[in-house]
Design a protein around this motif. Structure first.
Motif, mmCIF file in Angstrom:
data_model
loop_
_atom_site.group_PDB
_atom_site.id
_atom_site.type_symbol
_atom_site.label_atom_id
_atom_site.label_comp_id
_atom_site.label_asym_id
_atom_site.label_seq_id
_atom_site.Cartn_x
_atom_site.Cartn_y
_atom_site.Cartn_z
ATOM 1 N N GLU A 67 0.951 -1.446 -0.061
ATOM 2 C CA GLU A 67 0.445 0.228 -0.485
ATOM 3 C C GLU A 67 0.744 1.812 -0.115
ATOM 4 O OE1 GLU A 67 -3.199 0.277 3.350
ATOM 5 O OE2 GLU A 67 -1.633 1.671 3.900
ATOM 6 N N ASP A 85 -0.466 -4.304 3.438
ATOM 7 C CA ASP A 85 -0.539 -3.583 4.109
ATOM 8 C C ASP A 85 -0.548 -3.772 5.410
ATOM 9 O OD1 ASP A 85 -3.388 -1.819 5.562
ATOM 10 O OD2 ASP A 85 -1.404 -1.274 5.965
ATOM 11 N N ASP A 88 -1.886 -1.607 9.431
ATOM 12 C CA ASP A 88 -3.096 -0.732 8.912
ATOM 13 C C ASP A 88 -3.535 -0.307 10.299
ATOM 14 O OD1 ASP A 88 -5.632 -1.328 7.542
ATOM 15 O OD2 ASP A 88 -6.575 -2.387 9.727
ATOM 16 N N GLY A 89 -3.950 1.233 10.167
ATOM 17 C CA GLY A 89 -4.386 1.000 11.484
ATOM 18 C C GLY A 89 -3.383 2.555 11.555
ATOM 19 N N ARG A 229 -8.276 -0.348 0.186
ATOM 20 C CA ARG A 229 -7.876 -0.163 -1.045
ATOM 21 C C ARG A 229 -7.907 -2.108 -1.334
ATOM 22 N NH1 ARG A 229 -4.556 3.938 1.973
ATOM 23 N NH2 ARG A 229 -6.014 2.238 2.907
ATOM 24 N N GLU A 233 -6.127 -4.627 0.933
ATOM 25 C CA GLU A 233 -7.451 -4.684 2.339
ATOM 26 C C GLU A 233 -8.848 -5.626 1.930
ATOM 27 O OE1 GLU A 233 -7.060 -0.473 2.615
ATOM 28 O OE2 GLU A 233 -5.902 -0.723 4.676
#
Ligand code: AHG
Ligand code: MN
Ligand code: MN
Ligand code: MN
Length: 285
Positions: A67, A85, A88-89, A229, A233
């Protein structure tokens, strides 16, 4: 597991403690933006660099996509295409809330539809570090421990399935930015379920996997394809939830049937209990 997918999963397992250890001191935003036009944290970059180096070293991995990177890093040979990813977050880092790493393993060159996935998983950096892995139509949860003898992965649950009775819901975006039909659906279910939204998809999906319910980052009036995405994701999380007996949707169809045209394309993401996803699809028109 003793094949290329197994080696990939071993690499992600062994990298998880390093990603977690690397969070400290990497909470500041860098000046650079990622291909989605989002600012990166130093922690995003650190996780991405660890995963790129170690995954490309696996025989059989044809390329590493992330990503955080415009282009795919090709290895020159191999038959499996990895998309990550890395963190993430990551906006949860400043508030010290949960984050995750998402892994997608496709057997077609990227961008690829979710049906080309051969495995998908996520690491959850929560009070403990866990790995949830879907492959061969089954989902397994592991705990990852960094011990004196090295990194250990041990099974804590096999054949993970979403509970039949949904309990929680969590939706990204802002109410005024939701489409009216999505908001009407939320009004319908908010009396039936408990609101649980943590701001990192992996944490919110983990709650749906544990308690049953629905997570969504829907199409917004300001962003028709939402925020998440497809390659990094939507597809992997859709694959995991569907392997666990639930459903995924872009609002009309399974995320795994969305035909990709760009590596970093966004897609509205809705995952959870089949009955809730079907009700949602009925509500969106
Ligand atoms: P990432 O940190 O990989 O960019 O992903 C963040 C995503 C996802 O984790 C979460 O569901 C969503 O962003 C939250 O967005 P908002 O902060 O807009 O709620
Ligand atoms: Mn990001
Ligand atoms: Mn993400
Ligand atoms: Mn990320």
């Amino acid at each position: 597991m003793s094949d290329t997918v197994s080696e990939i999963v071993d690499v992600v397992t062994e990298t998880a403690p390093d990603v977690r250890a690397g969070l400290t001191g990497r909470r500041e935003y860098e000046t650079s933006e990622n291909p989605s036009g989002e600012q990166m944290l130093a922690a995003d970059r650190h996780a991405d660099e660890l995963l790129e180096e170690r995954l490309l070293a696996v025989d059989g991995v044809a390329g590493y996509a992330s990503e955080e990177r415009e282009e795919i890093v090709e290895s020159g040979d191999g038959h499996l295409h990895v998309a990550c990813d890395p963190l993430d977050g990551s906006s949860n880092l400043k508030s010290n809330n949960v984050m995750g790493t998402i892994l997608a393993v496709y057997d077609e060159p990227l961008p690829a539809p979710g049906r080309a996935l051969v495995a998908a998983g996520y690491v959850l950096y929560g009070p403990i570090t866990t790995l949830v892995l879907a492959r061969d139509d089954t989902v397994t949860e592991y705990v990852i421990d960094d011990t004196d003898e090295g990194v250990e992965r041990r099974v804590v649950e096999e054949d993970v399935t979403i509970p039949a009775d949904p309990v929680v819901y969590g939706f990204g975006g802002r109410v005024p930015d939701w489409h009216d039909d999505f908001e009407a659906f939320v009004r319908e279910i908010e009396d039936e379920l408990k609101l649980r939204y943590g701001g990192a998809m992996i944490g919110d999906v983990s709650q749906v996997m544990e308690y049953g319910g629905i997570f969504a980052y829907p199409a917004l009036q300001s962003a028709e394809n939402g925020k998440l995405r497809l390659q990094f994701e939507g597809n992997p999380i859709g694959y995991i939830v569907e392997c666990a007996g639930g459903r995924s949707s872009d609002g009309e169809q399974s995320l795994l049937d969305v035909e990709p045209d760009r590596l970093h394309q966004r897609v509205p993401v809705h995952v959870g209990n089949t009955e809730l996803i079907e009700r949602l699809e009925g509500a969106l028109h």
